[in-house]
Scaffold this active site. Structure first.
Site, PDB file in Angstrom:
ATOM      1  CE  LYS A 235      29.218  43.185  35.537  1.00 42.44           C
ATOM      2  NZ  LYS A 235      28.480  42.726  34.361  1.00 42.44           N
TER       3      LYS A 235
ATOM      4  NE  ARG B 126      33.204  43.560  24.388  1.00 42.54           N
ATOM      5  CZ  ARG B 126      31.915  43.522  24.030  1.00 42.54           C
ATOM      6  NH1 ARG B 126      31.522  44.139  22.925  1.00 42.54           N
ATOM      7  NH2 ARG B 126      31.031  42.876  24.749  1.00 42.54           N
TER       8      ARG B 126
END
Length: 433
Positions: A210, A284
């Site tokens: 990020k 996930r």
């Protein structure tokens, strides 16, 4: 005698100098008044804004005065009034002990969950998160609580490869926390529901790293774990009498020579293979383990909560949570309970074919699409990935992508930091089967 500042509600037309119709509250020397309108939904927003305004005026103790303060209005005020770092106190207007107890339980649990999310990542990491959750749930559930922690390489021995893969680069070992709340007194009582929470205590993005500004608030990536733990705590305090399990999938998503890489393939306990095309789509990967564990219990209701996708926030903003399910009955029940508790929740698309929306030529599926944000429909595609691991092809499964869980800065309704949005809805789901 109480020194708390009285807050009144009024439906009368204000007769005060300097009042503006857009003002949330009129503070006077001795008390403040919130002037109500015809639309109750707008009244609740106005009351919440009033709480923010009074907190901003450094009024640290209030008394909600008068007979017009029903439970939802009192809670709307509390949501705005309890700031990130403040220790403000509220004297509730409820006229019976049970109502006061209910509101105080809700406030205490919400403050606990918000604080858990707001703590810095040097204080909250997988083990400390698990310890704090165990302490809280043991305090409210006492002897009905039994806990198990599966940590580090033990995860591999038991087949929980997603959590291990995501967290193995950190010096803080990843873990799965399993909390079994069983008030029935029967060891073989069926589990009626399983809560699964994403507990990524810090998310650098891994090798799909990020930006600095995108990473600064990534301590909040365990808000799903805090939400479901808070929901269970609240449900227990308010009379939950069925067996429920909680599964937290905890890891730090960091980078070193052991970190997982783009192109790696994970083989899950159910035999499904997953190609990694984005290491920042890690939530996930850990939830897939939690959903498989939930399936092993045979529970008819499975609920997961996660700060899973930025796409959900783009779709519904940061005042709503997003809901995904292929079970219309359970989804409609969740939406109805969210409306009753005034927690904003919106259902987004999910069909069985979403399971195939992240194709891989090398594995059964990829964990995303190799595009920014996972491409179009990114939130639905993430839910579709999870649907591969939900038992019974998604029957009885609800996925909360909690877009409204955290605000990087304060606004007119919420202080900076965690909101705990979703705790009431999920708690009600546990108690209304």
């Amino acid at each position: 005698m109480s020194t708390a500042y009285p807050i009144h509600l009024s439906s009368a037309k204000p007769a005060v100098n300097g009042w503006k119709a857009s003002a949330a509250v009129y503070p006077g020397d001795q008390s403040a008044t919130i002037y109500l309108e015809a639309d109750e939904a707008e009244n609740l927003r106005k009351i919440q804004r009033a709480g923010r305004q009074l907190d901003g005026l450094s009024i640290h103790s209030v008394a909600l005065s008068g007979s017009d303060w029903d439970q939802e209005r009192q809670w709307a005020f509390a949501r705005g009034y309890m700031d990130t770092l403040s220790k403000n106190t509220i004297d509730w207007a409820a006229h019976d002990a049970a109502a006061v107890e209910h509101l105080q339980q809700l406030l205490d649990t919400t403050v606990w969950a918000r604080e858990l999310v707001n703590l810095p990542p040097n204080a909250i990491y997988p083990e400390s998160l698990a310890e704090r959750v165990i302490e809280k749930l043991t305090a409210v559930g006492q002897n009905n609580i039994h806990c198990r922690v599966i940590k580090g390489d033990e995860l591999l021995k038991e087949g929980w490869t997603g959590i291990h893969t995501v967290g193995r680069a950190s010096i803080k070992p990843p873990l799965m926390l399993i909390v079994d709340y069983n008030p029935t007194g029967q060891a073989d009582a069926p589990t009626q529901a399983v809560l699964v929470g994403k507990g990524i205590t810090f998310d650098s993005g891994g090798y799909s790293i990020k930006s600095s500004e995108g990473m600064v608030s990534m301590k909040c990536d365990m808000a799903g774990a805090a939400t479901v733990a808070g929901a269970l705590a609240l449900a227990i305090q308010q009379g939950l009498n069925e067996r429920v399990q909680l599964v937290l999938c905890c890891a730090e998503n960091l980078i070193d020579g052991h970190a997982y890489k783009l192109g790696d393939i994970i083989t899950y306990k159910n035999g499904m293979t997953v190609e990694i095309v984005n290491t920042d789509a890690e939530g996930r990967l850990v939830l897939a383990d939690g959903l498989q564990y939930a399936g092993e219990t045979g529970a008819p209701l499975i609920i997961d909560a996660a700060t899973l996708t930025g796409a959900a926030q783009v779709a519904v903003g940061n005042e709503y949570n997003a809901l995904f399910s292929v079970d219309d009955q359970q989804a409609n029940r969740a939406l109805a309970l969210a409306a009753e508790t005034n927690e904003l929740l919106w259902r987004l698309p999910l069909q069985q074919w979403h399971k195939k929306n992240c194709p891989s030529p090398f594995a059964d599926t990829a964990n995303s699409r190799p595009q920014k944000g996972g491409g179009t429909g990114g939130a639905s595609n993430a839910a579709g990935f999870l649907l591969n691991f939900a038992p019974r092809n998604g029957e009885g499964w609800l996925h909360f992508d909690i877009a409204g869980a955290y605000h990087a800065s304060a606004n007119g309704l919420n202080p900076a930091g965690a909101t705990a949005l979703g705790i009431r809805t999920i708690s009600r789901l546990l108690r209304s089967q």
